[in-house]
Enzyme design. Structure first.
Site, mmCIF file in Angstrom:
data_model
loop_
_atom_site.group_PDB
_atom_site.id
_atom_site.type_symbol
_atom_site.label_atom_id
_atom_site.label_comp_id
_atom_site.label_asym_id
_atom_site.label_seq_id
_atom_site.Cartn_x
_atom_site.Cartn_y
_atom_site.Cartn_z
ATOM 1 N N MET A 71 5.103 9.396 -3.599
ATOM 2 C CA MET A 71 4.909 9.766 -5.013
ATOM 3 C C MET A 71 3.985 10.983 -5.014
ATOM 4 O O MET A 71 2.821 10.914 -5.437
ATOM 5 C CB MET A 71 4.309 8.578 -5.774
ATOM 6 C CG MET A 71 5.337 7.485 -6.030
ATOM 7 S SD MET A 71 4.579 5.913 -6.421
ATOM 8 C CE MET A 71 4.276 5.333 -4.760
ATOM 9 N N HIS A 83 7.244 5.480 0.516
ATOM 10 C CA HIS A 83 7.590 5.934 -0.842
ATOM 11 C C HIS A 83 6.606 7.038 -1.225
ATOM 12 O O HIS A 83 5.444 6.760 -1.521
ATOM 13 C CB HIS A 83 7.471 4.712 -1.778
ATOM 14 C CG HIS A 83 7.758 4.975 -3.212
ATOM 15 N ND1 HIS A 83 7.484 4.043 -4.201
ATOM 16 C CD2 HIS A 83 8.296 6.048 -3.851
ATOM 17 C CE1 HIS A 83 7.841 4.532 -5.373
ATOM 18 N NE2 HIS A 83 8.326 5.751 -5.196
ATOM 19 N N HIS A 116 6.780 -1.731 2.668
ATOM 20 C CA HIS A 116 6.833 -0.632 1.686
ATOM 21 C C HIS A 116 5.443 -0.018 1.541
ATOM 22 O O HIS A 116 4.462 -0.707 1.268
ATOM 23 C CB HIS A 116 7.319 -1.186 0.341
ATOM 24 C CG HIS A 116 7.468 -0.153 -0.724
ATOM 25 N ND1 HIS A 116 8.584 0.631 -0.853
ATOM 26 C CD2 HIS A 116 6.643 0.230 -1.735
ATOM 27 C CE1 HIS A 116 8.450 1.446 -1.886
ATOM 28 N NE2 HIS A 116 7.272 1.229 -2.444
ATOM 29 N N ASP A 141 11.670 -1.251 -7.568
ATOM 30 C CA ASP A 141 10.216 -1.245 -7.316
ATOM 31 C C ASP A 141 9.457 -1.285 -8.633
ATOM 32 O O ASP A 141 9.575 -0.372 -9.457
ATOM 33 C CB ASP A 141 9.892 0.050 -6.545
ATOM 34 C CG ASP A 141 8.445 0.128 -6.072
ATOM 35 O OD1 ASP A 141 7.706 -0.864 -6.196
ATOM 36 O OD2 ASP A 141 8.070 1.204 -5.553
ATOM 37 N N MET A 157 0.438 8.270 -2.692
ATOM 38 C CA MET A 157 0.225 8.890 -4.011
ATOM 39 C C MET A 157 -0.775 10.029 -3.892
ATOM 40 O O MET A 157 -1.750 9.925 -3.149
ATOM 41 C CB MET A 157 -0.333 7.860 -4.989
ATOM 42 C CG MET A 157 0.518 6.615 -5.129
ATOM 43 S SD MET A 157 -0.142 5.543 -6.404
ATOM 44 C CE MET A 157 0.904 4.102 -6.186
HETATM 45 C C1 DX5 Z 1 4.044 1.640 -7.972
HETATM 46 C C2 DX5 Z 1 4.458 1.418 -6.559
HETATM 47 C C3 DX5 Z 1 4.904 0.052 -6.261
HETATM 48 C C4 DX5 Z 1 3.859 -1.011 -6.537
HETATM 49 C C5 DX5 Z 1 4.593 -2.185 -7.096
HETATM 50 O O1 DX5 Z 1 3.998 2.978 -8.252
HETATM 51 O O2 DX5 Z 1 5.506 2.287 -6.201
HETATM 52 O O3 DX5 Z 1 5.429 -0.082 -4.942
HETATM 53 O O4 DX5 Z 1 3.137 -1.415 -5.414
HETATM 54 O O5 DX5 Z 1 3.669 -3.134 -7.474
HETATM 55 P P1 DX5 Z 1 4.062 -4.467 -8.241
HETATM 56 O O6 DX5 Z 1 5.070 -5.187 -7.398
HETATM 57 O O7 DX5 Z 1 2.772 -5.170 -8.385
HETATM 58 O O8 DX5 Z 1 4.669 -4.039 -9.570
HETATM 59 ZN ZN ZN Z 2 6.520 1.961 -4.269
#
Ligand code: DX5
Ligand code: ZN
Length: 207
Positions: free
Chosen positions: A65, A63, A32, A168, A36
């Site tokens: 964002m 992912h 994953h 997530d 960002m």
């Molecule tokens: C947060 C990310 C996650 C993050 C989760 O915005 O999308 O993928 O890495 O981290 P943990 O598992 O530490 O909550």
């Molecule tokens: Zn994520």
């Protein structure tokens, strides 16, 4: 459905990313990758050039964002993304973006933030391969699991027995039990895996 584990490299050591991945690669199902932009979320990570350097034998679940994700679909396809997840909140024409993700040969995922109702996904369920329920506000690893994710997962699983439902944020051995009971089949975990003394034991504790 069989439970799949997707470690989030946000909590890995970016200076030794492929070493960190190689240690766990035999024990997981996806990698994953959190992209960002400092606009959609108040944090910055990296873009397609870094994604193209990631080495794993598993599909890359990227992912996004970011705002205006439609501008970067081809870049991420070329960088090796296998599943491309965009945010419902970041897209004006979701169906069109999903169609284009598939045209580029990737699987299409859609994610919703903790404050977004899961019902907004109803109309596009037949079009997507993957739904990602955020169980923290996106932007940072290491936050606590928000239980309002559970009813969203249950609702989705009730609508769609075969959909990949990923969750997530704040996943650990305890919250994993709850999200699996609710019907999630893809568990994304960052800090719980990468900050663990024994990463493989942490991964196995999620299954
Ligand atoms: C947060 C990310 C996650 C993050 C989760 O915005 O999308 O993928 O890495 O981290 P943990 O598992 O530490 O909550
Ligand atoms: Zn994520």
């Amino acid at each position: 459905m069989e439970v799949k584990i997707a470690p989030s490299i946000l909590s890995a050591d970016f200076g030794h990313l492929n070493d960190d991945i190689s240690i766990i690669d035999d024990y997981v199902d996806y990698i994953h990758v959190d992209v960002m932009d400092g606009h959609f979320v108040p944090n910055l990570t990296f873009g397609a050039p870094v994604v193209s350097c990631i080495r794993s034998k598993h599909p890359l679940d990227v992912h996004l964002m970011i705002e205006n994700p439609e501008k970067y679909l081809e870049d991420f396809a070329k960088a090796g993304a296998n599943i491309l997840t965009i945010h419902y909140e970041a897209c004006e024409n979701l169906s069109e973006v999903i169609r284009r993700i598939k045209e580029f040969g990737m699987k299409a995922g859609v994610s919703i933030n903790p404050g977004t109702n899961v019902e907004v996904l109803e109309d596009i369920l037949p079009e997507i391969d993957w739904a990602l329920i955020m169980s923290v506000e996106p932007g940072f690893g290491g936050q606590s699991f928000m239980p309002n994710a559970l009813h969203k997962i249950e609702w989705l699983r009730g609508k769609s027995p075969q959909l990949n439902i990923a969750v997530d944020g704040g996943i650990n051995a305890e919250t994993a039990v709850k999200v699996k009971e609710a019907g999630a089949n893809v568990l994304i975990a960052g800090s719980y895996i990468f900050k663990a003394e024994d990463r493989i034991a942490a991964i196995n504790s999620l299954r």
